[in-house]
Design a protein around this motif. Sequence first.
Motif, PDB file in Angstrom:
ATOM      1  N   GLY A   1      -9.641  -1.181   2.627  1.00  0.00           N
ATOM      2  CA  GLY A   1      -8.740  -0.447   1.742  1.00  0.00           C
ATOM      3  C   GLY A   1      -9.519   0.311   0.695  1.00  0.00           C
ATOM      4  O   GLY A   1     -10.668  -0.016   0.391  1.00  0.00           O
ATOM      5  N   TRP A   2      -8.877   1.321   0.101  1.00  0.00           N
ATOM      6  CA  TRP A   2      -9.598   2.181  -0.832  1.00  0.00           C
ATOM      7  C   TRP A   2      -9.878   1.504  -2.163  1.00  0.00           C
ATOM      8  O   TRP A   2     -10.843   1.854  -2.848  1.00  0.00           O
ATOM      9  N   ALA A   3      -9.086   0.525  -2.559  1.00  0.00           N
ATOM     10  CA  ALA A   3      -9.385  -0.211  -3.787  1.00  0.00           C
ATOM     11  C   ALA A   3     -10.693  -0.978  -3.643  1.00  0.00           C
ATOM     12  O   ALA A   3     -11.486  -1.068  -4.592  1.00  0.00           O
ATOM     13  N   ASP A   4     -10.937  -1.525  -2.461  1.00  0.00           N
ATOM     14  CA  ASP A   4     -12.191  -2.255  -2.233  1.00  0.00           C
ATOM     15  C   ASP A   4     -13.384  -1.304  -2.192  1.00  0.00           C
ATOM     16  O   ASP A   4     -14.482  -1.670  -2.644  1.00  0.00           O
ATOM     17  N   VAL A   5     -13.189  -0.099  -1.665  1.00  0.00           N
ATOM     18  CA  VAL A   5     -14.257   0.904  -1.710  1.00  0.00           C
ATOM     19  C   VAL A   5     -14.561   1.263  -3.160  1.00  0.00           C
ATOM     20  O   VAL A   5     -15.719   1.346  -3.573  1.00  0.00           O
ATOM     21  N   ARG A   6     -13.524   1.450  -3.946  1.00  0.00           N
ATOM     22  CA  ARG A   6     -13.675   1.778  -5.371  1.00  0.00           C
ATOM     23  C   ARG A   6     -14.470   0.707  -6.116  1.00  0.00           C
ATOM     24  O   ARG A   6     -15.310   1.023  -6.967  1.00  0.00           O
ATOM     25  N   ASP A   7     -14.227  -0.554  -5.793  1.00  0.00           N
ATOM     26  CA  ASP A   7     -14.801  -1.655  -6.562  1.00  0.00           C
ATOM     27  C   ASP A   7     -16.146  -2.147  -6.028  1.00  0.00           C
ATOM     28  O   ASP A   7     -16.768  -3.016  -6.647  1.00  0.00           O
ATOM     29  N   ALA A   8     -16.586  -1.611  -4.901  1.00  0.00           N
ATOM     30  CA  ALA A   8     -17.869  -2.038  -4.328  1.00  0.00           C
ATOM     31  C   ALA A   8     -19.033  -1.455  -5.126  1.00  0.00           C
ATOM     32  O   ALA A   8     -18.861  -0.558  -5.959  1.00  0.00           O
TER      33      ALA A   8
ATOM     34  N   ALA B   1     -13.507   9.368  -7.902  1.00  0.00           N
ATOM     35  CA  ALA B   1     -12.172   9.886  -7.607  1.00  0.00           C
ATOM     36  C   ALA B   1     -11.175   8.749  -7.409  1.00  0.00           C
ATOM     37  O   ALA B   1     -10.041   8.804  -7.905  1.00  0.00           O
ATOM     38  N   LEU B   2     -11.584   7.713  -6.685  1.00  0.00           N
ATOM     39  CA  LEU B   2     -10.682   6.579  -6.458  1.00  0.00           C
ATOM     40  C   LEU B   2     -10.339   5.883  -7.780  1.00  0.00           C
ATOM     41  O   LEU B   2      -9.213   5.420  -7.977  1.00  0.00           O
ATOM     42  N   THR B   3     -11.306   5.840  -8.687  1.00  0.00           N
ATOM     43  CA  THR B   3     -11.041   5.258 -10.005  1.00  0.00           C
ATOM     44  C   THR B   3     -10.084   6.138 -10.803  1.00  0.00           C
ATOM     45  O   THR B   3      -9.134   5.652 -11.432  1.00  0.00           O
ATOM     46  N   ALA B   4     -10.336   7.439 -10.773  1.00  0.00           N
ATOM     47  CA  ALA B   4      -9.499   8.374 -11.531  1.00  0.00           C
ATOM     48  C   ALA B   4      -8.052   8.359 -11.057  1.00  0.00           C
ATOM     49  O   ALA B   4      -7.126   8.573 -11.851  1.00  0.00           O
ATOM     50  N   PHE B   5      -7.865   8.097  -9.767  1.00  0.00           N
ATOM     51  CA  PHE B   5      -6.519   8.168  -9.198  1.00  0.00           C
ATOM     52  C   PHE B   5      -5.937   6.787  -8.894  1.00  0.00           C
ATOM     53  O   PHE B   5      -5.101   6.628  -8.010  1.00  0.00           O
ATOM     54  N   THR B   6      -6.398   5.786  -9.624  1.00  0.00           N
ATOM     55  CA  THR B   6      -5.817   4.452  -9.497  1.00  0.00           C
ATOM     56  C   THR B   6      -4.534   4.385 -10.314  1.00  0.00           C
ATOM     57  O   THR B   6      -4.529   4.718 -11.499  1.00  0.00           O
ATOM     58  N   GLY B   7      -3.454   3.958  -9.658  1.00  0.00           N
ATOM     59  CA  GLY B   7      -2.160   3.926 -10.315  1.00  0.00           C
ATOM     60  C   GLY B   7      -1.866   2.611 -11.000  1.00  0.00           C
ATOM     61  O   GLY B   7      -2.740   1.741 -11.146  1.00  0.00           O
ATOM     62  N   HIS B   8      -0.621   2.440 -11.398  1.00  0.00           N
ATOM     63  CA  HIS B   8      -0.201   1.247 -12.145  1.00  0.00           C
ATOM     64  C   HIS B   8      -0.341  -0.033 -11.316  1.00  0.00           C
ATOM     65  O   HIS B   8      -0.454  -1.126 -11.866  1.00  0.00           O
ATOM     66  N   GLN B   9      -0.306   0.092 -10.000  1.00  0.00           N
ATOM     67  CA  GLN B   9      -0.416  -1.086  -9.143  1.00  0.00           C
ATOM     68  C   GLN B   9      -1.861  -1.410  -8.785  1.00  0.00           C
ATOM     69  O   GLN B   9      -2.113  -2.196  -7.865  1.00  0.00           O
ATOM     70  N   ALA B  10      -2.784  -0.789  -9.513  1.00  0.00           N
ATOM     71  CA  ALA B  10      -4.225  -1.017  -9.316  1.00  0.00           C
ATOM     72  C   ALA B  10      -4.708  -0.542  -7.952  1.00  0.00           C
ATOM     73  O   ALA B  10      -5.756  -0.971  -7.478  1.00  0.00           O
ATOM     74  N   GLN B  11      -3.942   0.341  -7.317  1.00  0.00           N
ATOM     75  CA  GLN B  11      -4.332   0.909  -6.041  1.00  0.00           C
ATOM     76  C   GLN B  11      -4.500   2.420  -6.201  1.00  0.00           C
ATOM     77  O   GLN B  11      -3.692   3.070  -6.881  1.00  0.00           O
ATOM     78  N   PRO B  12      -5.531   2.998  -5.593  1.00  0.00           N
ATOM     79  CA  PRO B  12      -5.654   4.460  -5.623  1.00  0.00           C
ATOM     80  C   PRO B  12      -4.421   5.091  -4.992  1.00  0.00           C
ATOM     81  O   PRO B  12      -3.973   4.674  -3.922  1.00  0.00           O
ATOM     82  N   SER B  13      -3.873   6.082  -5.653  1.00  0.00           N
ATOM     83  CA  SER B  13      -2.653   6.710  -5.161  1.00  0.00           C
ATOM     84  C   SER B  13      -2.620   8.180  -5.554  1.00  0.00           C
ATOM     85  O   SER B  13      -3.051   8.559  -6.647  1.00  0.00           O
ATOM     86  N   LEU B  14      -2.093   9.011  -4.648  1.00  0.00           N
ATOM     87  CA  LEU B  14      -1.883  10.421  -4.943  1.00  0.00           C
ATOM     88  C   LEU B  14      -0.439  10.825  -4.670  1.00  0.00           C
ATOM     89  O   LEU B  14      -0.130  12.015  -4.576  1.00  0.00           O
ATOM     90  N   GLY B  15       0.429   9.838  -4.558  1.00  0.00           N
ATOM     91  CA  GLY B  15       1.827  10.130  -4.315  1.00  0.00           C
ATOM     92  C   GLY B  15       2.464  10.959  -5.420  1.00  0.00           C
ATOM     93  O   GLY B  15       3.436  11.679  -5.181  1.00  0.00           O
TER      94      GLY B  15
END
Length: 240
Positions: free
Chosen positions: A68-75, A100-114
């Motif tokens: 998942g992209w959150a795990d990529v962000r945190d690695a 980018a994944l950090t910048a676009f992390t939403g309230h649920q602590a997951q990267p999101s562009l919705g």
Amino acid sequence: MQFILDMDDGSERLRRIDTRLRVHFADFRPRYLLLPPVSQLVMSLLGGQTYSHISRAAHFRLMERYGGWADVRDARVSDVASVIRGVNHYERKAAHIQGALTAFTGHQAQPSLGWLEPLSVEEGHMRLEAVTGIGPKIAAAVLNTSTLRKRSLVIDSHHKRILVRLGLLDHGSDFVKAYRHIMPLVPQDWSAEAIDIHHILFKRLGQTHCRPAIVHCDACPLRPLCPTGRGDRPFHPIYS
């Protein structure tokens, strides 16, 4: 050389170009897979100056390794760089992906562009391009070729090179200037898919006929519309 100022004339010229490309590359296939916006963002960040099959493989390795992209962000960035090794500038791209994944992390602590869905294309570009590593080409790819399917034209190095030789763009224009000049010329009745197809056909022409240093103008479907192909303007190699 001066930019074309008549929008109607420029739009009509793009229509004629598009028609010729569709006829010449009649075997082309529209994009059959649209990725979610965050996945498309990562794919686009990986793809700069890299062959598509190499960036796709790196994208797959990221998902296989992290899930998942959150795990990529945190690695660790060095670990991400190791996974995507093979793409050009992989160390820099690893940092840009995590940023980018950090910048676009939403309230649920997951990267999101919705949140891009209700925004205008212009606002979407502004918000995306505020992040390091994201320029108009990557922003347009996220907005147009992901499941967002918005009306934004991807202009890569192939596309830009051909526009210069067609006389539609000044030599030396960067991607920002290219996008700001050409996007207003895109016919208003073209759908997001039609705009995507237009880019795909330009890229194919750049890969087959209008190469950086070698051109095949005699076989090019755009020769009647191209001052370079007709010999009205001198040919110069264009590598970016």
